[in-house]
Design an enzyme around this catalytic site. Structure first.
Site, PDB file in Angstrom:
ATOM      1  N   ARG A  55       0.798  -1.224   0.000  1.00  0.00           N
ATOM      2  CA  ARG A  55       0.000   0.000   0.000  1.00  0.00           C
ATOM      3  C   ARG A  55       0.834   1.279   0.000  1.00  0.00           C
ATOM      4  O   ARG A  55       0.589   2.191  -0.788  1.00  0.00           O
ATOM      5  CB  ARG A  55      -0.901   0.056   1.250  1.00  0.00           C
ATOM      6  CG  ARG A  55      -2.183  -0.696   1.137  1.00  0.00           C
ATOM      7  CD  ARG A  55      -2.536  -1.288   2.477  1.00  0.00           C
ATOM      8  NE  ARG A  55      -1.570  -2.331   2.760  1.00  0.00           N
ATOM      9  CZ  ARG A  55      -1.714  -3.587   2.342  1.00  0.00           C
ATOM     10  NH1 ARG A  55      -2.802  -3.939   1.718  1.00  0.00           N
ATOM     11  NH2 ARG A  55      -0.791  -4.501   2.572  1.00  0.00           N
ATOM     12  N   THR A  56       1.792   1.342   0.918  1.00  0.00           N
ATOM     13  CA  THR A  56       2.482   2.623   1.103  1.00  0.00           C
ATOM     14  C   THR A  56       3.290   2.975  -0.144  1.00  0.00           C
ATOM     15  O   THR A  56       3.187   4.086  -0.672  1.00  0.00           O
ATOM     16  CB  THR A  56       3.387   2.558   2.344  1.00  0.00           C
ATOM     17  OG1 THR A  56       2.624   2.034   3.429  1.00  0.00           O
ATOM     18  CG2 THR A  56       3.918   3.930   2.716  1.00  0.00           C
ATOM     19  N   LYS A  85      26.440  -3.287  -0.123  1.00  0.00           N
ATOM     20  CA  LYS A  85      27.916  -3.204  -0.174  1.00  0.00           C
ATOM     21  C   LYS A  85      28.456  -2.475   1.057  1.00  0.00           C
ATOM     22  O   LYS A  85      29.642  -2.201   1.146  1.00  0.00           O
ATOM     23  CB  LYS A  85      28.345  -2.450  -1.433  1.00  0.00           C
ATOM     24  CG  LYS A  85      27.858  -3.056  -2.738  1.00  0.00           C
ATOM     25  CD  LYS A  85      28.242  -2.133  -3.900  1.00  0.00           C
ATOM     26  CE  LYS A  85      27.358  -2.367  -5.101  1.00  0.00           C
ATOM     27  NZ  LYS A  85      27.428  -1.244  -6.055  1.00  0.00           N
ATOM     28  N   ARG A 106      11.168   4.004   3.555  1.00  0.00           N
ATOM     29  CA  ARG A 106      10.784   2.992   4.558  1.00  0.00           C
ATOM     30  C   ARG A 106      12.043   2.255   4.950  1.00  0.00           C
ATOM     31  O   ARG A 106      12.813   1.814   4.097  1.00  0.00           O
ATOM     32  CB  ARG A 106       9.748   2.015   4.017  1.00  0.00           C
ATOM     33  CG  ARG A 106       9.504   0.852   4.994  1.00  0.00           C
ATOM     34  CD  ARG A 106       8.310   0.026   4.652  1.00  0.00           C
ATOM     35  NE  ARG A 106       7.074   0.732   4.970  1.00  0.00           N
ATOM     36  CZ  ARG A 106       5.870   0.160   4.914  1.00  0.00           C
ATOM     37  NH1 ARG A 106       5.751  -1.106   4.562  1.00  0.00           N
ATOM     38  NH2 ARG A 106       4.797   0.860   5.216  1.00  0.00           N
ATOM     39  N   HIS A 134       4.780   5.522  11.720  1.00  0.00           N
ATOM     40  CA  HIS A 134       4.305   5.443  10.333  1.00  0.00           C
ATOM     41  C   HIS A 134       3.309   6.599  10.175  1.00  0.00           C
ATOM     42  O   HIS A 134       2.098   6.396  10.112  1.00  0.00           O
ATOM     43  CB  HIS A 134       3.641   4.086  10.114  1.00  0.00           C
ATOM     44  CG  HIS A 134       3.371   3.736   8.679  1.00  0.00           C
ATOM     45  ND1 HIS A 134       3.512   4.633   7.640  1.00  0.00           N
ATOM     46  CD2 HIS A 134       2.961   2.566   8.112  1.00  0.00           C
ATOM     47  CE1 HIS A 134       3.191   4.025   6.507  1.00  0.00           C
ATOM     48  NE2 HIS A 134       2.857   2.774   6.766  1.00  0.00           N
TER      49      HIS A 134
HETATM   50  N1   CP Z   1      -0.314  -0.232   5.924  1.00  0.00           N
HETATM   51  C1   CP Z   1       0.881  -0.391   5.330  1.00  0.00           C
HETATM   52  O1   CP Z   1       1.882   0.283   5.672  1.00  0.00           O
HETATM   53  O2   CP Z   1       0.886  -1.346   4.355  1.00  0.00           O
HETATM   54  P1   CP Z   1       2.144  -1.776   3.499  1.00  0.00           P
HETATM   55  O3   CP Z   1       3.146  -2.420   4.447  1.00  0.00           O
HETATM   56  O4   CP Z   1       1.622  -2.735   2.474  1.00  0.00           O
HETATM   57  O5   CP Z   1       2.749  -0.545   2.882  1.00  0.00           O
END
Ligand code: CP
Length: 307
Positions: A55-56, A85, A106, A134
């Protein structure tokens, strides 16, 4: 010097800036359907994902394309960037920020997005840092609550599942502290309880909360149920994970105990903690919630590139 708008943690966001973002996100909904050129086509977003995501990453990338910009990046940066590396995150970010106008990161480590922002020449958006925060997920969660219920003030929210490692729960708790008369019921197995640091923050902000292991007792009382996955990959051992797994499931019998105007959210992915039978119930809002991620991320990209 240009002051960059980084989106790193939820604590730094106030009510007025949240409302501005939500207003902007609602104007993004028609643009997402028709496509647009709200930002210049030479603007480039880099998505750097050191952890798995559906999703993100895809909603950020879709958001950038919908706005008229372009995207570079890597979806498995641990293996496919020069991190393998031995390159440090700081070196990677300094280099990559010379190739793009915005970085969406991320990472596996708590605090990674903050470290990236310290050395980046372009805005950094935290798309999840280990078990830390998040913030963009919490923003879309709140946007969904406002859209579905009309307002956020006064809600009683039950947060369920992996509250120790669930970064979305931490970020959402911090954002909720901006609103009036919020009540939070934290429902977790003994080895996955909400961290003391989150409770301290809520105490400082005067937010009312309780901790319990009894989901059934909360079922008839809460307005919003925020279910989360027990994150196997973050527990210190398989034994600890197994102690926490499978305790709290939203299913038809539980649904019957909930109010007709309740809202069921989940950041997704799920791993059995909401029965698929629940999906057709109008109270199940988690797929609408995931769709809202596109609009919120369009608004965030737009704000960051305007800064
Ligand atoms: N909710 C969420 O962060 O989903 P993903 O890990 O699929 O990005």
């Amino acid at each position: 010097m240009r002051r960059l708008l980084h989106i790193i943690e939820s604590k730094s966001m106030d009510r007025a800036s949240l409302q501005r973002l939500f207003d902007q996100a609602s104007t993004m909904e028609p643009i997402a359907n028709t496509g647009g050129s709200l930002i210049r086509s030479d603007k480039i977003m880099c998505s750097l994902f050191f952890e798995a995501s559906t999703r993100t990453r895809l909603s950020f990338e879709s958001a950038m394309y919908r706005l008229g910009g372009r995207v570079i990046g890597t979806e498995n940066a641990t293996a496919f960037s020069s991190a393998i590396k031995g390159e440090t995150l700081e070196d990677t970010i300094q280099v990559v920020s010379g190739y793009c106008d915005l970085i969406v990161l991320r990472h596996t480590e708590v605090g990674a997005a903050h470290r990236a922002a310290q050395v980046s020449g372009v805005p950094v958006i935290n798309a999840g840092d280990g078990s830390g925060e998040h913030p963009t997920q919490a923003l879309l969660d709140l946007y969904t609550i406002q859209k579905e219920r009309g307002e956020i003030d006064g809600i009683h929210i039950a947060m369920i599942g992996d509250l120790t490692y669930g970064r979305t729960v931490h970020s959402l708790s911090y954002l909720l502290a901006n609103y009036k008369d919020i009540r939070i019921t934290f429902i977790a197995p003994p080895n996955a309880r909400i961290p003391e640091s989150v409770k301290r923050y809520l105490d400082e902000k005067g937010v009312s909360y309780e901790e319990t292991g009894d989901l059934l007792a909360a079922a008839a009382r809460a307005d919003v149920f925020y279910q989360t996955r027990i994150q196997k990959e973050r527990f210190p051992s398989l034994e600890q994970y197994e102690l926490a797994a499978g305790k709290y499931i939203i299913d038809q019998p539980l649904l019957e105990q909930m109010r007709q105007d309740a809202l069921i959210l989940h950041p997704l992915p799920r791993a059995g903690e909401i029965d698929t039978d629940v999906d057709s119930d109008p109270r199940a809002a988690y797929f609408r919630q995931a769709q809202n991620g596109l609009y919120i991320r369009m608004a965030l990209i737009n704000q960051c590139l305007e800064s």
